[in-house]
Design a protein around this motif. Structure first.
Motif, PDB file in Angstrom:
ATOM      1  N   SER A  27       1.539  -1.051   0.203  1.00 32.47           N
ATOM      2  CA  SER A  27      -0.179   0.040  -0.290  1.00 32.47           C
ATOM      3  C   SER A  27       0.543   1.428  -0.167  1.00 32.47           C
ATOM      4  O   SER A  27       1.583   1.187   0.875  1.00 32.47           O
ATOM      5  CB  SER A  27      -0.763   0.237   0.840  1.00 32.47           C
ATOM      6  OG  SER A  27      -1.681  -1.062   1.254  1.00 32.47           O
ATOM      7  N   ARG A  69      -4.436   1.263  -2.056  1.00 31.21           N
ATOM      8  CA  ARG A  69      -4.354  -0.208  -1.347  1.00 31.21           C
ATOM      9  C   ARG A  69      -5.198  -1.422  -2.925  1.00 31.21           C
ATOM     10  O   ARG A  69      -6.302  -0.454  -3.278  1.00 31.21           O
ATOM     11  CB  ARG A  69      -4.454  -1.466  -0.482  1.00 31.21           C
ATOM     12  CG  ARG A  69      -4.396  -2.754   0.377  1.00 31.21           C
ATOM     13  CD  ARG A  69      -5.326  -2.759   1.396  1.00 31.21           C
ATOM     14  NE  ARG A  69      -4.898  -4.506   1.641  1.00 31.21           N
ATOM     15  CZ  ARG A  69      -5.797  -5.019   2.619  1.00 31.21           C
ATOM     16  NH1 ARG A  69      -6.727  -4.523   3.125  1.00 31.21           N
ATOM     17  NH2 ARG A  69      -5.456  -6.372   3.047  1.00 31.21           N
TER      18      ARG A  69
ATOM     19  N   ASP B  94      -7.798 -10.859   5.074  1.00 35.28           N
ATOM     20  CA  ASP B  94      -8.112  -9.479   4.931  1.00 35.28           C
ATOM     21  C   ASP B  94      -7.037  -8.260   5.531  1.00 35.28           C
ATOM     22  O   ASP B  94      -8.123  -7.313   5.918  1.00 35.28           O
ATOM     23  CB  ASP B  94      -9.048 -10.052   6.742  1.00 35.28           C
ATOM     24  CG  ASP B  94      -9.211 -10.149   7.582  1.00 35.28           C
ATOM     25  OD1 ASP B  94      -9.576 -10.439   8.212  1.00 35.28           O
ATOM     26  OD2 ASP B  94      -7.537 -11.285   7.316  1.00 35.28           O
ATOM     27  N   SER B  95      -5.828  -8.565   5.532  1.00 34.73           N
ATOM     28  CA  SER B  95      -4.910  -7.541   5.850  1.00 34.73           C
ATOM     29  C   SER B  95      -4.302  -7.829   5.136  1.00 34.73           C
ATOM     30  O   SER B  95      -3.423  -8.655   4.527  1.00 34.73           O
ATOM     31  CB  SER B  95      -5.268  -7.255   7.133  1.00 34.73           C
ATOM     32  OG  SER B  95      -3.843  -7.997   8.183  1.00 34.73           O
ATOM     33  N   PHE B  96      -2.835  -6.169   4.680  1.00 36.41           N
ATOM     34  CA  PHE B  96      -2.135  -6.470   4.744  1.00 36.41           C
ATOM     35  C   PHE B  96      -1.150  -7.464   4.784  1.00 36.41           C
ATOM     36  O   PHE B  96      -0.211  -8.389   4.568  1.00 36.41           O
ATOM     37  CB  PHE B  96      -1.269  -5.425   4.102  1.00 36.41           C
ATOM     38  CG  PHE B  96      -0.123  -4.857   2.977  1.00 36.41           C
ATOM     39  CD1 PHE B  96      -0.185  -6.296   1.911  1.00 36.41           C
ATOM     40  CD2 PHE B  96       0.713  -4.609   3.858  1.00 36.41           C
ATOM     41  CE1 PHE B  96       1.255  -5.526   1.153  1.00 36.41           C
ATOM     42  CE2 PHE B  96       1.845  -4.378   2.767  1.00 36.41           C
ATOM     43  CZ  PHE B  96       2.525  -5.076   2.058  1.00 36.41           C
ATOM     44  N   TYR B  99      -1.371 -10.805   4.822  1.00 36.42           N
ATOM     45  CA  TYR B  99      -0.705 -11.572   3.382  1.00 36.42           C
ATOM     46  C   TYR B  99       0.442 -11.689   3.442  1.00 36.42           C
ATOM     47  O   TYR B  99       1.560 -12.264   2.546  1.00 36.42           O
ATOM     48  CB  TYR B  99      -1.093 -10.331   2.376  1.00 36.42           C
ATOM     49  CG  TYR B  99      -0.524 -10.628   0.931  1.00 36.42           C
ATOM     50  CD1 TYR B  99      -0.404 -11.448   0.390  1.00 36.42           C
ATOM     51  CD2 TYR B  99       1.233  -9.782   0.929  1.00 36.42           C
ATOM     52  CE1 TYR B  99       0.082 -11.677  -0.858  1.00 36.42           C
ATOM     53  CE2 TYR B  99       1.079 -10.456  -0.996  1.00 36.42           C
ATOM     54  CZ  TYR B  99       1.595 -11.188  -1.233  1.00 36.42           C
ATOM     55  OH  TYR B  99       1.880 -10.864  -2.363  1.00 36.42           O
ATOM     56  N   ILE B 121       5.420   1.897   7.665  1.00 39.64           N
ATOM     57  CA  ILE B 121       4.678   2.743   7.294  1.00 39.64           C
ATOM     58  C   ILE B 121       2.883   1.991   6.482  1.00 39.64           C
ATOM     59  O   ILE B 121       1.927   2.167   7.072  1.00 39.64           O
ATOM     60  CB  ILE B 121       4.418   3.406   6.133  1.00 39.64           C
ATOM     61  CG1 ILE B 121       4.044   4.647   5.839  1.00 39.64           C
ATOM     62  CG2 ILE B 121       5.545   3.062   4.953  1.00 39.64           C
ATOM     63  CD1 ILE B 121       4.380   6.181   5.156  1.00 39.64           C
ATOM     64  N   ASP B 122       3.581   0.460   6.547  1.00 44.93           N
ATOM     65  CA  ASP B 122       2.636  -0.263   5.864  1.00 44.93           C
ATOM     66  C   ASP B 122       1.664  -0.831   6.781  1.00 44.93           C
ATOM     67  O   ASP B 122       0.760  -1.696   6.422  1.00 44.93           O
ATOM     68  CB  ASP B 122       3.175  -1.856   4.893  1.00 44.93           C
ATOM     69  CG  ASP B 122       3.312  -0.628   3.205  1.00 44.93           C
ATOM     70  OD1 ASP B 122       4.710  -0.697   2.345  1.00 44.93           O
ATOM     71  OD2 ASP B 122       3.573   0.246   2.855  1.00 44.93           O
ATOM     72  N   LYS B 124       0.347  -0.100   9.292  1.00 43.65           N
ATOM     73  CA  LYS B 124      -1.068   1.118  10.048  1.00 43.65           C
ATOM     74  C   LYS B 124      -2.351  -0.247   9.788  1.00 43.65           C
ATOM     75  O   LYS B 124      -2.736  -0.443   8.671  1.00 43.65           O
ATOM     76  CB  LYS B 124      -0.635   2.155   9.018  1.00 43.65           C
ATOM     77  CG  LYS B 124       0.204   2.760  10.082  1.00 43.65           C
ATOM     78  CD  LYS B 124       0.030   4.705   9.585  1.00 43.65           C
ATOM     79  CE  LYS B 124       0.760   5.692   9.813  1.00 43.65           C
ATOM     80  NZ  LYS B 124       0.570   7.120   9.256  1.00 43.65           N
ATOM     81  N   LYS B 125      -3.098  -0.334  10.564  1.00 45.20           N
ATOM     82  CA  LYS B 125      -4.368  -0.612  10.806  1.00 45.20           C
ATOM     83  C   LYS B 125      -4.780  -0.280   9.554  1.00 45.20           C
ATOM     84  O   LYS B 125      -4.602   1.365   8.766  1.00 45.20           O
ATOM     85  CB  LYS B 125      -5.069  -0.077  11.835  1.00 45.20           C
ATOM     86  CG  LYS B 125      -5.682   1.237  11.780  1.00 45.20           C
ATOM     87  CD  LYS B 125      -6.916   1.619  13.202  1.00 45.20           C
ATOM     88  CE  LYS B 125      -7.727   3.081  13.200  1.00 45.20           C
ATOM     89  NZ  LYS B 125      -6.976   3.827  12.495  1.00 45.20           N
ATOM     90  N   ASN B 126      -6.280  -0.874   9.120  1.00 41.88           N
ATOM     91  CA  ASN B 126      -6.646  -0.224   7.882  1.00 41.88           C
ATOM     92  C   ASN B 126      -6.509  -0.632   6.873  1.00 41.88           C
ATOM     93  O   ASN B 126      -7.018   0.163   5.142  1.00 41.88           O
ATOM     94  CB  ASN B 126      -7.660   1.413   8.419  1.00 41.88           C
ATOM     95  CG  ASN B 126      -8.835   0.936   8.276  1.00 41.88           C
ATOM     96  OD1 ASN B 126      -9.157   0.048   7.655  1.00 41.88           O
ATOM     97  ND2 ASN B 126      -9.103   2.097   8.084  1.00 41.88           N
ATOM     98  N   LEU B 127      -5.062  -1.310   6.634  1.00 38.49           N
ATOM     99  CA  LEU B 127      -4.372  -0.977   4.646  1.00 38.49           C
ATOM    100  C   LEU B 127      -4.874  -2.265   4.466  1.00 38.49           C
ATOM    101  O   LEU B 127      -4.555  -2.564   3.538  1.00 38.49           O
ATOM    102  CB  LEU B 127      -2.660  -0.598   5.014  1.00 38.49           C
ATOM    103  CG  LEU B 127      -2.676   0.708   5.398  1.00 38.49           C
ATOM    104  CD1 LEU B 127      -1.479   1.235   5.525  1.00 38.49           C
ATOM    105  CD2 LEU B 127      -3.812   1.705   4.848  1.00 38.49           C
TER     106      LEU B 127
END
Lengths: 127, 127
Positions: A27, A69, B94-96, B99, B121-122, B124-127
């Motif tokens: 992202s 993303r 369901d999250s980077f 993954y 940086i990557d 962080k939540k919600n990414l």
DNA sequence: ACAATATGTAAACACTTGATTACATAAATA
DNA sequence: TATTTATGTAATCAAGTGTTTACATATTGT
């Protein structure tokens, strides 16, 4: 500009395809993405908007940053469409007639039987 | 008009995608194709030209007729590109972060280990 | 509070696109 | 030979696209 775009149009632009590849595994916020391209940030901003509207990316805002993303599931429409032709190109047949034979007589291992059907416009040579 | 188009631009137009589907299993001449659409024959003629120039169809002339046949192999560029993302959407993560875990520790059956890495940086939540 | 940062948006513009109408040409057919 | 048929092409046009510059706004850091 306000036209409804679909996924196929979204990936038609090479810059947008590059953006997709760029954030596929990572992202990135908009400025970080823009740094990878020659064009200005507003141009990238617009590409991002289009990708978002087509459901190819999701955007998570944290403070003033917007992290983009990839939303890979929605590339599936493209994958599904092109997959319908895979059977065509994976058959190593060199003529349409042979293709038809193979398709219509799958019971036989040998789909290359040379039998001729009654003449039809599509059976002309060179098609 | 004289611009060099690529396959992605070729399939961006819905009419062209319909043409591809139409002749996928059956070669047709230009007029026969045009009959399936609302737009005029010259418009279809132009679409055919574009599809031809992008290597998506081949054209076999017999007398005054030009039979258009799909050249499925060349849709492969699209298939190959979109396939590179299949691994992404087929992972039910369901999250980077998940993954990444799955990607970096394939030895373990359980890719969902909750271990945290140093802040990045990557992550962080919600990414 | 002020400056820097991240981003959106609007106006303007050149270019592309998809389409139409009108005409041209070559091949099949009566 | 005259006519129909299959098709290409050119001129034209309205819309859409990608881009830039200039400006606006909100957030973060000093």
């Amino acid at each position: 500009m306000e036209t409804r775009r679909d996924v196929f149009q979204a990936i038609a632009d090479p810059t947008r395809r590059q953006i997709i590849s760029l954030i596929a595994h990572k992202s990135m916020n908009l400025n970080a993405i823009a740094e990878h391209f020659e064009v200005t940030r507003p141009a990238i901003s617009n590409h991002i908007k289009i990708l978002y509207e087509c459901g190819i990316i999701s955007i998570a805002q944290t403070g003033r940053e917007r992290f983009c993303r990839i939303q890979p599931k929605n590339l599936r429409e493209v994958a599904d469409w092109v997959e319908t032709f895979r059977e065509l190109w994976e058959q190593k047949l060199d003529s349409f007639e042979e293709y038809l034979n193979a398709l219509h007589s799958k019971r036989k291992k040998n789909g290359k039987a040379k039998r001729r059907r009654k003449s039809h416009i599509d059976t002309k040579k060179n098609l």
